[in-house]
Design an enzyme around this catalytic site. Sequence first.
Site: not given
Length: 402
Positions: A10, A91-92, A116, A199, A248
């Site tokens: 993102q 991440s994503l 999510r 995170h 994560q």
Amino acid sequence: MHTALLFPGQGSQYIGMGQELFSSSIVAKRTFEEASEILGYSVSNLCFQGSLAELTRTDYAQPCILTVGIAAFRVLMERMEREPVYLAGHSLGEITALTASGALHFADAIRLVRFRGMLMRDAQKNKAGSMMAIHGLPAQVIEKECLEPEYRGLVVISNLNSSRQTVVSGQVNALTKIKERFIDLGGHVTSLQVGGAFHSPFMKNAAMQLYDELGRIPFHSMRYSVLSNVTALPYPSVTCIPSFLSEQMVERVRWQGCVQFLMERQVNNLIEVGPGSVLSNMLRREKLDACMIQSIDTKENLQKLIKERMPKGTGAVSYAHYLKAALCAKNYNIHGETSDYLEEVAGPFRELEQLARVGDVAGGNAKALEALHHILDCKMTPALQRGDILSHIAEEGVVRHV
């Protein structure tokens, strides 16, 4: 040269992302349509014509970024001759990488990232947390400051992105205070436009809900090794997916470690697959030795990337081989008898027939390949079978692989 595909997270979204792929590839267009059917709204409209405010919302941004990444991956894999050794995502992007590996079906991945994104949207409602990017300070110095009594438990490192950039997450008031400390130490600090401490341990409740959701999803064998943001190592098995993806959300993203893992194994052809070039730019600033860094964000970049991997002419060209391959390729398109399908393949077939009649012409080989690829797109020919078709043409002496 070993290849790794990298998928952005993102923050890579922008209005118009994926539009060139959508316009030029049937496979990409169908990827967008599949996502739209699952989500109940037009992903293409949101990506191409929506407002940036909407596209930045986590519950919209995450499915859209994943869709663009998988659309680009599918187009790339149909045209690339060499398969990647590793996949990694920021991440994503790790979920996009797992989807590209085959561990997640696309439909399940879309639903997962929507969920999510909703969790992250809800985490921002009270605006108690935020994030900051720090440039110019070693991670060890930033870590030491975060462990000072007045910040301990309130500010933590959330992203180890590169040797030049570290991101911290925490409570808004604590971030405001520690920002001045980082500036005094010589760092350049950028406040990120988010309303959540992602995170970090502040996402514990969201991580638990994500873990429960992951328990309802079937996972499948991986075709490619995928690196985990939590460990900066390959997933040992698909059974680790629920724990790694939920961890994560509360653990730091070890992106620098993922890149280091690839460099240590001489994986030095890095291709960013998805919207923008955030990861590519970050890698270029690292000035990695003997490393080729590319992205396929636009049609021009994609064409440049695959140019050296597509078959090239060896002299006398028998275009009849292309025509035969186009005619004999099995049709996997369930809409293969519709007027739209027939209209879509008619032009490329006519072009191949014309080339077969007139023989060698300037630029004919490139035109024949483009027509063949378009027909295989229409027939939804799987990547492995497409490779077999091109290899068969090469064996006939018409073209060669490079």
